[in-house]
Motif scaffolding. Structure first.
Motif, short mmCIF file in Angstrom:
data_model
loop_
_atom_site.label_atom_id
_atom_site.label_comp_id
_atom_site.label_asym_id
_atom_site.label_seq_id
_atom_site.Cartn_x
_atom_site.Cartn_y
_atom_site.Cartn_z
N ASP A 88 0.87 -1.17 0.00
CA ASP A 88 0.00 0.00 0.00
C ASP A 88 0.90 1.22 0.00
O ASP A 88 1.33 1.69 1.06
N PRO A 89 1.25 1.74 -1.18
CA PRO A 89 2.22 2.83 -1.26
C PRO A 89 1.83 4.07 -0.46
O PRO A 89 2.70 4.75 0.09
N LEU A 90 0.54 4.35 -0.36
CA LEU A 90 0.13 5.55 0.36
C LEU A 90 0.23 5.38 1.87
O LEU A 90 0.32 6.37 2.60
N TYR A 159 7.92 4.76 -1.81
CA TYR A 159 6.93 5.07 -0.77
C TYR A 159 6.88 6.57 -0.50
O TYR A 159 5.81 7.17 -0.40
N ALA A 162 5.21 8.40 -3.41
CA ALA A 162 3.77 8.13 -3.45
C ALA A 162 3.04 8.91 -2.38
O ALA A 162 1.97 9.49 -2.63
N PRO A 168 -0.22 6.48 -5.92
CA PRO A 168 0.47 5.19 -5.93
C PRO A 168 1.32 4.95 -7.18
O PRO A 168 2.26 4.16 -7.15
N ARG A 172 5.06 2.91 -8.15
CA ARG A 172 5.22 1.94 -9.23
C ARG A 172 6.36 2.36 -10.17
O ARG A 172 7.14 1.52 -10.63
#
Length: 192
Positions: A88-90, A159, A162, A168, A172
């Motif tokens: 979960d990048p956020l 991370y 983002a 997000p 990526r």
């Protein structure tokens, strides 16, 4: 689940969500549905409970990571599987976010618990990359330790990007960049 386990899990969740500074013992007690006496029966205070929570997070992350790094396939495929782990990048990295918390970095017990995870991860990635070099999969001039650091920095930086952009896709792109670098090390592109 025992009260000690409930307290540890609650601490882990709150450390990820709010950081060490932003997490109070009262919040942990409320999340764990435990009384103050229960906390002090099992832990000397917030710092010791935080270490237990961080160790719990570390164990979870190590398990997920080890599963893909010790799996089937080429070294490049296993490194890419690590880069492709669902995240979960956020929300940010469970351990990486703690490195930005002054109180964690200033307290050796907390800092070492966090640093131990990153040391393990670096060594584990480096070992997989070294396997690839020995097998002739990666170019012989590949430095596994340097590449492990780059891969970790790409994930952690992803991370940060983002979260900064609340997008997000920024994560990526950072991970895709690391995958491109790994692909450039492969001697025979049809193998990775």
């Amino acid at each position: 689940m025992s009260k000690k386990e409930a307290l540890t899990r609650a601490a882990a969740e709150l450390l990820w969500e709010r950081g060490y500074t932003g997490t109070s013992p009262a919040m942990i007690l409320e999340r764990a549905q435990a009384g103050q006496g229960s906390m002090y029966h099992h832990f000397s205070g917030k710092a010791e409970l935080a270490v237990a929570g961080m160790a719990y997070m570390s164990d979870q992350l190590r398990s997920r990571t080890e599963e893909v790094l010790s799996g089937e396939g080429s070294a490049a495929a296993r490194v890419n599987a690590f880069l492709d782990l669902e995240r979960d990048p956020l929300a940010g990295c469970r351990m990486g976010r703690l490195a930005q918390d002054y109180e964690v970095v200033a307290d050796d017990g907390l800092r070492v618990t966090m640093a131990d995870f990153f040391t393990w991860l670096s060594e584990r990635l480096s070992a997989v990359l070294a396997e690839g070099v020995r097998a002739g999969e990666f170019r012989p001039d590949t430095d596994p330790d340097v590449m492990a650091s780059l891969i970790m920095a790409s994930v952690q930086g992803g991370y940060v990007l983002a979260r900064a952009h609340q997008d997000p896709a920024a994560f990526r792109r950072a991970v895709d960049g690391a995958k491109q670098v790994v692909a450039s090390l492969v001697v025979d592109p049809n193998r990775g």
